[in-house]
Write a protein that holds these residues in place. Sequence first.
Motif, short mmCIF file in Angstrom:
data_model
loop_
_atom_site.label_atom_id
_atom_site.label_comp_id
_atom_site.label_asym_id
_atom_site.label_seq_id
_atom_site.Cartn_x
_atom_site.Cartn_y
_atom_site.Cartn_z
N ILE A 1 0.82 -1.22 0.00
CA ILE A 1 0.00 0.00 0.00
C ILE A 1 0.85 1.27 0.00
O ILE A 1 0.64 2.15 -0.83
CB ILE A 1 -1.03 -0.03 1.15
CG1 ILE A 1 -2.06 -1.12 0.88
CG2 ILE A 1 -1.71 1.33 1.31
CD1 ILE A 1 -3.01 -1.39 2.03
N GLU B 1 1.01 4.04 -3.06
CA GLU B 1 0.70 5.45 -2.76
C GLU B 1 1.87 6.36 -3.14
O GLU B 1 1.67 7.43 -3.71
CB GLU B 1 0.35 5.63 -1.28
CG GLU B 1 -0.95 4.99 -0.87
CD GLU B 1 -2.19 5.69 -1.41
OE1 GLU B 1 -2.10 6.65 -2.20
OE2 GLU B 1 -3.29 5.26 -1.02
N LEU C 1 -8.91 6.59 5.93
CA LEU C 1 -8.20 6.51 4.65
C LEU C 1 -7.83 7.89 4.13
O LEU C 1 -6.79 8.07 3.49
CB LEU C 1 -9.04 5.76 3.62
CG LEU C 1 -9.12 4.25 3.79
CD1 LEU C 1 -10.14 3.65 2.83
CD2 LEU C 1 -7.76 3.61 3.59
N LEU D 1 -4.52 9.25 5.45
CA LEU D 1 -3.28 8.72 4.89
C LEU D 1 -2.87 9.56 3.69
O LEU D 1 -3.70 9.93 2.87
CB LEU D 1 -3.48 7.27 4.43
CG LEU D 1 -3.82 6.25 5.51
CD1 LEU D 1 -4.13 4.90 4.86
CD2 LEU D 1 -2.68 6.11 6.48
N PHE E 1 -4.68 7.19 -3.98
CA PHE E 1 -5.51 5.99 -4.09
C PHE E 1 -6.34 5.79 -2.82
O PHE E 1 -7.53 5.48 -2.90
CB PHE E 1 -4.64 4.76 -4.39
CG PHE E 1 -3.90 4.87 -5.69
CD1 PHE E 1 -4.58 4.84 -6.89
CD2 PHE E 1 -2.53 5.05 -5.70
CE1 PHE E 1 -3.91 4.97 -8.10
CE2 PHE E 1 -1.85 5.18 -6.90
CZ PHE E 1 -2.53 5.14 -8.10
N SER E 2 -5.73 5.98 -1.67
CA SER E 2 -6.48 5.87 -0.42
C SER E 2 -7.52 6.99 -0.32
O SER E 2 -8.61 6.78 0.23
CB SER E 2 -5.55 5.89 0.79
OG SER E 2 -4.81 7.09 0.84
N ASP E 3 -7.20 8.16 -0.86
CA ASP E 3 -8.16 9.27 -0.85
C ASP E 3 -9.38 8.96 -1.71
O ASP E 3 -10.51 9.27 -1.33
CB ASP E 3 -7.52 10.56 -1.34
CG ASP E 3 -6.56 11.15 -0.33
OD1 ASP E 3 -6.53 10.66 0.82
OD2 ASP E 3 -5.83 12.09 -0.69
N ILE F 1 -10.62 5.98 -2.45
CA ILE F 1 -11.44 4.99 -1.75
C ILE F 1 -12.12 5.64 -0.54
O ILE F 1 -13.31 5.41 -0.28
CB ILE F 1 -10.60 3.78 -1.33
CG1 ILE F 1 -10.09 3.05 -2.57
CG2 ILE F 1 -11.41 2.83 -0.45
CD1 ILE F 1 -9.06 1.98 -2.29
N GLY F 2 -11.38 6.48 0.20
CA GLY F 2 -11.95 7.14 1.37
C GLY F 2 -13.12 8.04 1.03
O GLY F 2 -14.16 8.02 1.70
N TYR G 1 -19.87 -0.27 -0.33
CA TYR G 1 -18.96 -0.67 0.74
C TYR G 1 -19.71 -1.29 1.91
O TYR G 1 -19.22 -2.20 2.56
CB TYR G 1 -18.13 0.53 1.21
CG TYR G 1 -17.20 1.03 0.15
CD1 TYR G 1 -16.05 0.33 -0.18
CD2 TYR G 1 -17.49 2.20 -0.54
CE1 TYR G 1 -15.19 0.79 -1.17
CE2 TYR G 1 -16.64 2.67 -1.53
CZ TYR G 1 -15.49 1.96 -1.84
OH TYR G 1 -14.65 2.41 -2.81
#
Length: 130
Positions: free
Chosen positions: A12, A16, A84, A87, A91-93, A95-96, A108
């Motif tokens: 991960i 990122e 998320l 972080l 990519f985490s943003d 999904i978050g 989700y």
Amino acid sequence: MLKWLVAAIIIIPTVELWGIIKMGHVIGGWPTFGLILLTGFLGAKLASSEGRKAFADVQVQLQSGKPPGHAMLNGICVLIGGLLLLLPGFFSDIIGITMLLPITRPFYRLLLFKWLEKKVRNGSFVIRRR
């Protein structure tokens, strides 16, 4: 379980970092840094407002004598989405943010429900009263 955790800890952040470097090449270093900060601040604001709504929904369900399962899953999705967004990375943003938006959250919520249902059925997730 441990091998999945180790893989996640390695993969991960690597993905990122790759995304941040690629974005830095496309729009420049300072705009990339600003975009990371902006998504963090806006995400925190969105998570706060959606978290309040989820908490209020749980309270309404409990006060009306109904089980708050749906509302609790919403709250868990909001919590994970907010984490998320804290972080650094795009990519985490993504999904978050999709976990926080009421339009995309049902996807989700369904994944979380199916995962919990599987854990309860095979006995690896047990709720105990004290």
